[in-house]
Design a protein around this motif. Structure first.
Motif: not given
Length: 407
Positions: A228, A250, A253, A257, A291-292, A317
């Motif tokens: 990411d 996003g 998302k 996030y 989350s990434n 993730y």
């Protein structure tokens, strides 16, 4: 000095309000048609009217995405929709297709941003869009800081927008055919299946006398799996290049996030414009909490190399914290209505997340469960997702603050 805009995504009304509350200057979102996030809830016509009024009352802006690559039958209702968007007072539309661009020009006076899908990587193409009447160009992700500086120098009278955070695509500017080929879901019309995240055993034929390419290991290739984008450690250099808008990716998302990304980049922007910019390591820590797929600075330093690949599988993730609740409403000085997102227990140690970078520790007090009519029922030791509870505490909190736990 004109300050750059911080532009946040919103997939529904809740995310929209959270993005503004946590510091976004503007929000981009999609209606029910013509946008590249078919899987998102998106906004009905009534919600678009409500959202633009909500934004303008707070001195914020709202842009609507019209960035699909349409086929003939998808153009029929576009003129009336464009007229509707102008009527409700949105601040601009984001367009990728020349035909859509022409329809918008013929049916409205809306400001037009040219989507990253148009793959603008040089000053000539940016100037062409400016000469045609575009107000802003969202530059392709595949562009370096040096190229941005040259575009700014050669085309000073157009706004430039760049992505600073979020998912990266394995295709040039996201124009991918993989999803369409493998699932029949067209990424260029908003229905990407993210087939690039699936697990593959694709191996380049070994050439005599050569070692295995650097993007392969014994399991195969990872050329599809990008990390990411995260530019928080170089945000001052991006602003120095002369951009007008910093965009967070996003729309699909969740609120944690969106809110955390916005608050971090807003704090960095405020530091930059204070005249005493100093990188704060806590910015990166907060971005690690969401989350990434691990992070890369993409193409800003030139061609992205193997350090931008994700040498794990599609489920790689990671995050250091998890959202458990949101302060839905402040009922009095010490009473709060809390919306539960993940199971929560009395006595549990949580952190209070607000628009400020600093978080505060907090222990969950007695919880009173509410029924579907909002009436108090009983004191509970735990609360389940999608329920509402009332708590009393002398720890000050505000509406739209979030509660998270350390994983």
């Amino acid at each position: 000095m004109k300050k750059a805009e911080l532009l946040a995504p919103a997939g529904n009304m809740e995310k929209f309000k959270m993005a503004l509350h946590y510091g976004a200057d503007a929000v981009y979102l999609g209606g029910k048609m013509f946008n590249l996030r078919a899987g998102s809830n998106n906004f009905s016509d009534e919600e678009l009217e409500e959202a633009v009024q909500y934004a303008h009352e707070r001195g914020k802006k709202m842009y609507v995405t019209l960035n699909i690559i349409p086929h003939n039958d998808e153009l029929e209702t576009l003129p009336e929709y464009v007229k509707f968007l102008e009527k409700v007072g949105i601040d601009g539309v984001i367009v990728a297709d020349l035909g859509v661009f022409q329809v918008v020009k013929e049916n409205s006076n809306l400001n037009i941003s040219i989507s990253t899908q148009a793959s603008n990587t040089n000053w000539r193409s940016v100037k062409m869009w400016k000469d045609m009447g575009a107000k802003r160009v969202v530059l392709a992700r595949e562009i370096s800081l040096e190229n941005i500086k040259e575009i700014r120098e050669k085309v000073p009278d157009i706004e430039l927008e760049v992505f600073v955070h979020g998912a990266m695509c394995m295709a040039i500017s996201g124009r991918c055919l993989l999803s369409n080929y493998m699932t029949g879901r067209d990424a260029n019309r908003g229905d990407c299946a993210q087939a690039c995240r699936w697990k593959y055993s694709l191996v380049e034929e070994t050439r005599p006398g050569e070692t295995m390419p650097v993007y392969e290991d014994e399991h195969g290739t990872y050329i599809f799996n990008s990390k990411d984008l995260c530019t928080i450690e170089m945000i001052d250099k991006i602003l120095d290049a002369g951009v007008d808008s910093l965009k967070i990716e996003g729309r699909m998302k969740g609120i944690y996030y969106v809110s955390n990304c916005v608050k971090v980049y807003k704090d960095a922007l405020n530091s930059y414009y204070s005249g005493n910019y100093e990188y704060n390591p806590e910015w990166r820590n907060e971005l690690e909490s969401i989350s990434n797929r691990s992070y890369t600075e993409g193409f800003y330093h030139g061609k992205a190399g193997v350090e931008s690949l994700n040498y794990n599988n599609r489920n790689s993730y990671s995050q250091t914290h998890k959202l458990v609740a949101k302060i839905e409403k402040k009922l009095s000085d010490n009473e709060y209505l809390v919306a539960i997102r993940n199971k929560l227990f009395v006595g549990q140690e949580v952190q209070i997340v607000s628009p400020e970078i600093k978080v505060r520790d907090f222990k969950i007090p007695e919880m009173i469960l509410l029924d579907k009519m909002g009436r108090e029922t009983e004191s509970v030791e735990s609360a389940n997702p999608n329920s509402f509870v009332k708590i009393k505490t002398d720890v000050p909190m505000n509406e739209l603050d979030m509660l998270r736990i350390v994983l």
